[in-house]
Each structure stands twice: as C-alpha cells, then as structure tokens.
Scaffold this motif. Structure first.
Motif, short mmCIF file in Angstrom:
data_model
loop_
_atom_site.label_atom_id
_atom_site.label_comp_id
_atom_site.label_asym_id
_atom_site.label_seq_id
_atom_site.Cartn_x
_atom_site.Cartn_y
_atom_site.Cartn_z
N PHE A 225 0.83 -1.20 0.00
CA PHE A 225 0.00 0.00 0.00
C PHE A 225 0.87 1.25 0.00
N ARG A 226 0.36 2.30 -0.62
CA ARG A 226 1.07 3.58 -0.69
C ARG A 226 0.65 4.45 0.50
N ALA A 227 1.03 4.05 1.70
CA ALA A 227 0.67 4.82 2.88
C ALA A 227 1.47 6.13 2.91
N ARG A 240 -6.01 2.43 7.83
CA ARG A 240 -6.65 3.02 6.65
C ARG A 240 -6.22 2.29 5.37
N SER A 241 -4.92 1.96 5.30
CA SER A 241 -4.43 1.28 4.10
C SER A 241 -5.08 -0.09 3.93
N ASP A 244 -9.02 0.43 3.21
CA ASP A 244 -9.55 1.22 2.10
C ASP A 244 -8.70 1.26 0.84
N GLU A 245 -7.43 0.97 0.93
CA GLU A 245 -6.54 1.18 -0.21
C GLU A 245 -6.31 -0.11 -0.99
N GLN A 248 -0.92 -1.93 -4.62
CA GLN A 248 -0.25 -1.49 -5.84
C GLN A 248 -0.04 -2.70 -6.76
N GLN A 369 -5.34 -1.49 -10.34
CA GLN A 369 -5.34 -0.06 -10.59
C GLN A 369 -4.19 0.25 -11.53
#
Length: 458
Positions: A225-227, A240-241, A244-245, A248, A369
């Motif tokens: 994840f791109r935290a 949150r990652s 919700d994320e 990659q 994505q």
C-alpha cells in the motif's frame, strides 16, 4: 523456537557472557537436569533462553511472567502447539508452571528467521517455497480448528537444514469451522487483515491475508500500500491502508504469481482463497507456469508437501484448482485439509539456488489499478556475490534476487504486536466483571442516598 545465531551471540556478549540472575535460578529450579544458557530473544511476554534438555536436545525456553489463575495464555499456547504437530510448525517439548512464571520448552531453530533471510536476499523460487511451506502449516492448523492471527516474517523460522517452521502461537485461537468471533483487535498492524482491525469474525482467510502481505513484500521489496510517509507505519495509517486502499500492482514479478498474491489481499474474506489448500494449489500452479517445472530444485528449502500440491508445483495435473469461492463461511476442513494432506511426500533436501537470471515472462496488465508512476527500484547495493540488474530494469522474476537489501530492510522490519480491546477474551471479561462490581456498588450507594433523602423529607 528462536534463532540462536541472530539473537544469542549479541545478547551473550552484551551481558558479559554467562550470568546468574533470579530469572535463571527460577528456570533451573523448574527444569532440573536442564542446561540453561543465555537470552536469545525477548518480547512483551518475557524472554527466551537457550538450553539443553535431559535428552541432550538443544531447546528454546520461553519464559512468560505474570501468569495467574484467571488466564494462563502460555499453557494455552503449549497445548495448541502439541495439538498442531506438523513438519512446518515448531515442536513443543514441555510446559511447566512455577508460581507466576510459565515455561514453554520448544525445539531450538538455528536457521534464522524469514526476516533475516530476506535481508540477505531471496530468489523468486525461494519466495514461492516459503509460501507453500507456510500455507501447509496454516492448512494443518486450520484443519485442527486453530487460527494463528499473527503471521509475519519474525514468526517464520528455519531449522539448520532449511526446513521452514511457523512459530509463536501465543494469540492463536480455536474456531469451530465457521468464523471466530472475537471482540479484541489484536495482531501486528502491518500484516493484519481488515477484519482484524474491525474486530470482526475471523476465518482461515485472515491468516492467508497476512501470508499474502509477506509474499508481496518479498516479491516487490515494498509494502502493498502507498501509505503516507508521515503515518504509514502508525496504527491509524496502516488501518486506513488495509481497510480502504487497493494494493499497488505487483510489477517485476511473473503475472501468475502476482495474481495469486493480489487475490490473497482481497478486502473481504469472500474475495480471497477460503482455505490454505486452495491458496497452495493456485500458488503451486502459478510457480510451475512462471518458473518452470524444476523450480523446487532451485528453492533451497526442505518442503513437506502432499502428493497433489507437489504434482502441481512440478507442472503435473492433480485435479482442478479452485479459482472462484464466494459467499458463506469456509467449511470445516477434514484432517489435513484434504484427503491427501496426511500423505506427506518424501522429504527432499535440495541445494541452495543459483542466481542466474532467466528471461522474464510477458506480464499482462494487473487489473487492480493503473500505476501512476513506474514501480520504485530498490536502492542500495546488492548482497555480496549478487550481480547488479541493468539500470532501470526490475530484478529477474524467475531466478534472480527479487528485491534489494535496503528495500527489504525498510519493509521486512521488526514489528510489534498491537492489542486494542473492544470486548471479550479473558482479560476483557475480567475487566468487565470488575466494572460490573464497581457499577453495582455505585448504584447501591445511590439507592441508599435516595432512600435517605426520601426518609428525611417524610
């Protein structure tokens, strides 16, 4: 259980060699006939000491302090380990209670942790072997009704001859084939599944999510994840990652392997593999398709796989691989997680892998994505004896190292376990009981006060 080479030498010299303390005296008194050595690890639970038992076996002695009659987690861990005996799970030899101190005696694993191996450099075949061995251990534990809940690189260790062992069942819990309902959010945030952060029902897919995070890190050399850098390692940032994320795209790894790992990282348990066997079958087939049928010979690990998974890993046909599982809780797995799980193939010790790069396969686009920028290239020099990749090119996904040392050091670090109480479990019930007693006392006092006021008014 813990690795003497990584922890023991430093602890031994830092404390001036062998030393006598109250802790050692307590352990020696509780384990007559044992040789008790120095500290080789520690954590919130207590310490781990090296030793030698009465049968002349090298052992790790986990010393847990603060044990009381309301809840002996050490005894529960020892009983769990005795129940899930498997070639890829650390073996327990004994459990002893002495006052408020509990001792768990386990096999001493001298081959290091997965974290240590990752920092020295891995090849893709090794990463796949790690995935299969860990999944085999989890599959057996799940078939015995046990969820681990804290799979991470520090809890994956190796014997001297290269056999992977899953360790630290300290927060493992039993479940009855459906979902485990817990009111306590506990685990290591970097590897916790979304449902763990929410204290929602847990299933075998929870452990497989953590394994998916590990494999992603090992293949990509970065977290999935791109935290945000300022809070990417905080509990809230990681929460949150994971919730919700989207992960990659897993660039630089063969597309079939990336697809398996990304599916294991599904936000909802129904979008992941429902059983460890489903995951193993998919990973074995993807590894054979990506690395060739002889990749196990290059993995450098001792693997205990059943006949069907080994056949898939070598490019053979062993029945259909389940690729769509949605809806409903996972079924109760039979012993061994399959009819063939009790049939362990012969153990094969293979040589350490060569690091000769193979041509990377053509990778179709990953559908999670669209990356906004090329995947970051690991920084820092490669491990000694390892050739550099050409500038701007990812490491070879088939035979070469999958990530640079500096990149792995950033992502495969020491991670503390986090406990957020939102309800049940032993400690919580004790807290609830005490709160209820206090509340009852306050209500009683209030009632007396009201009665007194009424009496005076009358």
């Amino acid at each position: 259980m813990f690795n003497r080479r990584e922890f023991g030498v430093a602890a031994h010299h830092a404390r001036g060699g062998d030393f006598l303390t109250d802790r050692h005296d307590t352990v020696r008194a509780a384990l007559p006939g044992y040789e008790v050595g120095g500290e080789i690890g520690h954590g919130a639970f207590g310490v781990v000491l090296s030793g030698r038992d009465r049968l002349n076996r090298e052992v790790a002695i986990k010393v847990v302090h603060g044990v009381d009659s309301h809840g002996d987690g050490a005894r529960a861990e020892a009983l769990t380990l005795a129940r899930v005996e498997h070639p890829h799970i650390v073996r327990v030899y004994d459990y002893i209670r002495r006052g408020d101190v509990a001792l768990i005696v386990m096999e001493l694993l001298g081959g290091g942790t997965l974290r240590g191996r990752a920092l020295r450099g891995l090849v893709t075949a090794e990463v796949c072997a790690v995935g299969l061995a860990t999944a085999a251990a989890l599959g057996y534990a799940h078939s015995q009704g046990v969820l681990h809940r804290d799979i991470k690189p520090a809890n994956v260790l190796f014997t001297d001859d290269g056999r992977l062992k899953v360790a630290d069942f300290g927060i493992a819990r039993e479940y009855a084939g459906a979902a485990l309902q817990t009111m306590t959010a506990i685990g290591t945030p970097r590897y916790m599944a979304p449902e763990q952060f929410l204290a929602a029902p847990l299933t075998p897919a929870t452990d497989l999510y953590a394994l998916g995070v590990i494999l992603y890190e090992l293949l990509a050399g970065r977290p999935p994840f791109r935290a945000v850098s300022t809070d990417g390692q905080s509990h809230e940032g990681l929460r949150r990652s994971h919730l919700d994320e989207a992960p990659q795209p897993l660039l630089g790894a063969p597309a079939p392997l990336g697809a398996v790992v990304l599916r294991a990282l599904g936000k909802h348990p129904d979008n992941r593999y429902r059983t460890a066997r489903d995951f193993s079958a998919a990973l074995a087939r993807a590894a054979a398709d990506s690395l060739g049928p002889d990749w196990l010979d290059r993995a450098g690990l001792v693997l205990d796989l059943d006949d069907e998974i080994r056949a898939l890993a070598t490019g053979g046909a062993a029945g259909p691989v389940i690729t769509a599982t949605t809806g409903g809780p996972p079924p109760v797995a039979p012993a061994g997680d399959s009819p063939a799980a009790g049939r362990l193939d012969r153990t094969v010790r293979v040589p350490r892998p060569t690091r000769t790069p193979l041509p990377p396969p053509q990778a179709p686009p990953v559908q999670w994505q669209r990356p906004s920028a090329p995947a970051p290239r690991p920084h820092g020099p490669p491990p000694a004896g390892q050739p550099r990749s050409p500038a701007g090119q990812p490491p070879s996904p088939a035979g070469g190292p999958v990530a640079g040392q500096a990149a792995l050091q950033r992502v495969v670090g020491e991670e503390p376990r986090l406990l957020v109480r939102t309800g049940g479990d032993t400690e919580y019930h004790r807290l609830g009981y005490r709160t209820a007693v206090v509340a009852a006392g306050l209500l009683g006092a209030l009632g007396l006060l009201v009665a007194l006021v009424i009496a005076l008014a009358a």
